[in-house]
Scaffold this active site. Sequence first.
Site, mmCIF file in Angstrom:
data_model
loop_
_atom_site.group_PDB
_atom_site.id
_atom_site.type_symbol
_atom_site.label_atom_id
_atom_site.label_comp_id
_atom_site.label_asym_id
_atom_site.label_seq_id
_atom_site.Cartn_x
_atom_site.Cartn_y
_atom_site.Cartn_z
ATOM 1 N N ARG A 123 0.871 -1.179 0.000
ATOM 2 C CA ARG A 123 0.000 0.000 0.000
ATOM 3 C C ARG A 123 0.906 1.227 0.000
ATOM 4 N NH1 ARG A 123 -2.765 2.965 4.403
ATOM 5 N NH2 ARG A 123 -4.699 3.903 3.622
ATOM 6 N N ASN A 130 -6.920 8.185 2.621
ATOM 7 C CA ASN A 130 -6.536 7.618 3.910
ATOM 8 C C ASN A 130 -7.330 8.231 5.055
ATOM 9 O OD1 ASN A 130 -4.519 6.002 5.555
ATOM 10 N ND2 ASN A 130 -4.212 8.046 6.429
ATOM 11 N N GLU A 131 -7.883 7.394 5.899
ATOM 12 C CA GLU A 131 -8.513 7.786 7.172
ATOM 13 C C GLU A 131 -9.333 9.075 7.059
ATOM 14 O OE1 GLU A 131 -5.469 7.757 10.166
ATOM 15 O OE2 GLU A 131 -4.994 5.647 9.803
ATOM 16 N N HIS A 188 -8.525 0.285 10.053
ATOM 17 C CA HIS A 188 -7.183 0.445 10.608
ATOM 18 C C HIS A 188 -7.239 0.101 12.087
ATOM 19 C CE1 HIS A 188 -5.881 3.432 7.210
ATOM 20 N NE2 HIS A 188 -6.304 2.264 6.761
ATOM 21 N N TYR A 235 -5.599 0.010 15.541
ATOM 22 C CA TYR A 235 -4.610 0.470 16.514
ATOM 23 C C TYR A 235 -5.211 0.334 17.918
ATOM 24 C CZ TYR A 235 -1.917 2.069 12.489
ATOM 25 O OH TYR A 235 -1.196 2.120 11.308
ATOM 26 N N GLU A 261 -4.316 -1.043 7.809
ATOM 27 C CA GLU A 261 -3.173 -0.634 8.628
ATOM 28 C C GLU A 261 -3.334 -1.265 10.000
ATOM 29 O OE1 GLU A 261 -2.295 3.467 9.246
ATOM 30 O OE2 GLU A 261 -2.611 4.037 7.162
ATOM 31 N N TRP A 274 1.560 -1.483 9.000
ATOM 32 C CA TRP A 274 2.132 -0.134 8.957
ATOM 33 C C TRP A 274 3.400 -0.137 9.786
ATOM 34 C CZ3 TRP A 274 0.716 4.178 6.201
ATOM 35 C CH2 TRP A 274 1.477 5.321 6.461
#
Length: 538
Positions: free
Chosen positions: A78, A155-156, A222, A224, A251, A280
């Site tokens: 990516r 992105n995001e 994503h 996290y 990610e 990531w």
Amino acid sequence: MRKRFALVGAAVAALVLSPLTVVPAQAATGFTVDNGRLLDANGNDFVMRGVNHAHTWYADRTTQALKDIKATGANTVRVVLSSGDRWTRNDAADVANVISQCKANRLICVLEVHDTTGYQEQSGAVSLDRAVDYWVAVKGAMAGQEKYVILNIGNEPWGNTGYTGWTQATKDAITRLRANGFEHTIMVDAPTWGQDWAFTMRDNAASVFAADPQRNTVFSIHMYGVFDTAAEINDYLNRFVTAKLPIVVGEFGHDHSDGNPDEDTIFATTQQLKLGYLAWSWSGNGGGVEYLDMVTNFNAAQLTSWGQRAVNGANGIKATSREASVYGGGGPVDTTPPSAPGTPTASGVTSSSVTLSWTASTDNVGVTGYDVVRVSGTTETPVATSATASTTVTGLTAGTTYGFAVYARDAAGNRSARSNAVSVTTQTGGGGGGCSVTYKVTGQWQGGFQGDVKIANTGSTAVNGWTLRWTWANGQTVSQSWGATTSQSGAALSATNVSYTANIPVNGSVGFGFIGTWNGSNGVPTAFTLNGASCATA
């Protein structure tokens, strides 16, 4: 470089995604979605296993980075691009060059516009509509690349402000891309800094998918700090699978400033459900998240503890990645196995290890790795994997005779016939000791700090399993760690390897990191022991 805010914790909601009767994807020139699965241009199931690379900030590193990422076994990269709104614009010529390099390295290319990150919360962030402007402008570089490229709109998009606007804006962006002739599979990131803690994407995914006239959209979460428990990870991903909506983990990392993700469950669950993941990131992180670098300073020979976990750990890239079949000649999945490797030869035999080398196999779609097995009669026990025609086997018993043989694997997942076995007798004992420890405080704040520890094997025998001990003088404590399991009694700390950091070859090293607390002062330890033996400090 990449700014994230601490997110508001959210309990797993009781809402369930509405099952969607998915219209099979139309016959297309590239990737398609069918019944919740991502298919490549040959109609074969494709599961992303790969890495993120920050091209827009490190364009001069991309050529080597893509080669090194491929060498991990990854099938996808990516790539961070900029529309020019926040960083230097990546023009159509640059995009074409990136795609060309992805293809040269037999990688599927997921291209994303990073300028949308944290829209309505992050200063300077732009809308998805603005990202579509960019894609339309570089369409010439994208046209005809549908077999090799997935278009990740932005992105995001959205931070923690106004994120309910994500649903309509995403539908509008997809509709506009299709109206402009894009036939690529489209990937859409979740709002709220990509982590969807308010479940905006989860609960509206079916309607977003239906808004794509080609029914060729994939959702990206994503993971996290929001995803710090197995229950949250499993619940989120399984809801998409149940609804037959395609989902990837676009990610994720092993740690983050907003919490400690459960990376082991992310690896295990994506493998169980056959879902893609993209770690990531390769290198170059800043702004306090440098610990997310998979290699140090873009040096593929210096995998960090996170890189070791993502590449070589359980359910990691090396063990689970399969190259896209479009790189196997454009036809059906290849079923021809590689040629058998040559009989291994043994060198560097010690009381506990041996280095094995063999003649490489050949294959029409490319050899991706080798499996080394221990042979005893008709019984085989896996002992190592290697991307090259050589590896060191450790953890052996002194004065013992072993038989070793090798299989080859190719990009289509075929396995060769087994090589002939070689007999190896380990030395009866002895072997020098020796170790060196580098201890660094990589970040410090009031009451807390981040530490990084590197253990180098300066002896003549490989280390297979270790416990490192030291005593702090100022009352520091460890609250979390990665790459090692820590325990503490008063000021005395013990750090024991995890599976992917257990082996330290001669002249090799491993590392681990931790978050700790301090009060008053934060002195560096001066004495270390490894498995009871004193180590030098570096």
